[in-house]
Write a protein that holds these residues in place. Sequence first.
Motif, PDB file in Angstrom:
ATOM      1  N   LYS A   1       0.875 -10.120 -47.035  1.00 19.96           N
ATOM      2  CA  LYS A   1      -0.068  -9.227 -47.623  1.00 19.96           C
ATOM      3  C   LYS A   1       0.811  -7.618 -46.920  1.00 19.96           C
ATOM      4  N   HIS A   2       0.975  -7.539 -45.802  1.00 25.85           N
ATOM      5  CA  HIS A   2       1.752  -5.995 -45.191  1.00 25.85           C
ATOM      6  C   HIS A   2       2.964  -6.100 -46.371  1.00 25.85           C
TER       7      HIS A   2
ATOM      8  N   ARG B   1      -2.104 -24.115 -47.958  1.00 17.81           N
ATOM      9  CA  ARG B   1      -2.665 -22.238 -48.493  1.00 17.81           C
ATOM     10  C   ARG B   1      -1.710 -21.352 -49.346  1.00 17.81           C
ATOM     11  N   PRO B   2      -1.966 -20.549 -50.039  1.00 15.74           N
ATOM     12  CA  PRO B   2      -1.297 -19.576 -50.755  1.00 15.74           C
ATOM     13  C   PRO B   2      -0.273 -18.527 -49.769  1.00 15.74           C
ATOM     14  N   ILE B   3       1.302 -18.742 -49.410  1.00 17.45           N
ATOM     15  CA  ILE B   3       1.497 -18.090 -49.577  1.00 17.45           C
ATOM     16  C   ILE B   3       0.914 -16.649 -48.857  1.00 17.45           C
ATOM     17  N   GLY B   4       0.684 -16.215 -50.376  1.00 16.84           N
ATOM     18  CA  GLY B   4       0.036 -14.193 -49.881  1.00 16.84           C
ATOM     19  C   GLY B   4      -0.809 -13.992 -50.059  1.00 16.84           C
ATOM     20  N   SER B   5      -1.637 -15.750 -48.653  1.00 17.49           N
ATOM     21  CA  SER B   5      -3.000 -15.565 -48.198  1.00 17.49           C
ATOM     22  C   SER B   5      -2.514 -15.313 -46.403  1.00 17.49           C
TER      23      SER B   5
ATOM     24  N   VAL C   1       2.687   0.597 -52.692  1.00 16.42           N
ATOM     25  CA  VAL C   1       3.220   2.253 -52.077  1.00 16.42           C
ATOM     26  C   VAL C   1       4.674   2.646 -51.883  1.00 16.42           C
ATOM     27  N   ARG C   2       5.261   2.283 -51.948  1.00 14.67           N
ATOM     28  CA  ARG C   2       6.799   2.782 -52.411  1.00 14.67           C
ATOM     29  C   ARG C   2       6.485   2.710 -53.973  1.00 14.67           C
ATOM     30  N   THR C   3       6.489   2.730 -54.433  1.00 16.97           N
ATOM     31  CA  THR C   3       6.281   2.343 -56.096  1.00 16.97           C
ATOM     32  C   THR C   3       5.506   3.856 -56.015  1.00 16.97           C
ATOM     33  N   GLU C   4       4.338   3.788 -56.124  1.00 12.26           N
ATOM     34  CA  GLU C   4       3.361   4.702 -56.056  1.00 12.26           C
ATOM     35  C   GLU C   4       3.721   6.533 -56.192  1.00 12.26           C
TER      36      GLU C   4
END
Length: 323
Positions: free
Chosen positions: A224-225, A215-219, A232-235
Amino acid sequence: MDFALSDDQRDLTDMIRRFADDRFPTETVRAFGEPGGFDRARWGELAALGTFGIALPEDDGGVGLPVVDMVLVHETLGGALTPGPLVAASLLAGLVPGVLEGEVVPAIVDRPTHGPIVVEHLRDADVLVVVDDDGLRVLPAAAVTARHIDHPTDPATPVSVVEALPDEAPIGGAALVARLRLLGSLYASAQLVGNSEASTTLAVEYAKERHQFGRPIGSFQGLKHLLADCLVRTEVARSSVWAAGVIADEPEAGDLARAVAGARVLAAKAGTENAKTGIQVHGGMGFTWEVDAHLFLKRAWVLETQFGDPDGAAEAVADTLVG
């Protein structure tokens, strides 16, 4: 405040982003860090776009746009890891002849009250501008005795140590110095916002491509967290930096010093923490010279100390709350 970008602002940032991607790819950024690697032709092309005179009045040769547009430009340049003394050139265009056109490469240092004088980009500069409470002092870079550091934190930001500075008559006054210090901090914070977004984008793209256990590690939920926290930090940092940019143009909208200090705290955290997360996502490979992830962290570490640092900025915000 209306934080929606206008069509002109989107066009401006799109133009800068396309130029930076085309003329300052990663291999060029790395080359700038080599002795003699500063490419004056590309620096001149960047200046020819009007980059350094965005917020300079048209009568002085600039573009005549508000400061917040310069903030957007620095955010875009920060995301592209564009090398060179960008903050110095933006502050000194219109004050030092030749900087606006890219013919004179500046370095700038806010004279420390103690300890060694550490100057960024002095190795490649034509002039050194020293800022202190009395004003600005413009020195030929060649007249300054300096020890160039072989391995600076950010390879594309050469650093020199100066033991003493020649004495020259100051130009400008306290009001000009205060304004330059605030704008210098604001532009560095804007670059940190761009840096934080770009390092997150790099990490997300890698998380989509890298597979483990089929699986993609992004899954994986844990990853994801981490990446959601980066977003959130960027925005949050971006909102703070943009607000400070608006206040720079409209002083009646708030306390500029407090806004700039708050923006520095949030932008520095976003830049450094997101870059660390990016390296974590890349695993051990993220530490290697061949992977760009660590370039974002090293640039963030440099930017977070330009014209102030997060601890000093936090103290400044605290003082306004209890004062």
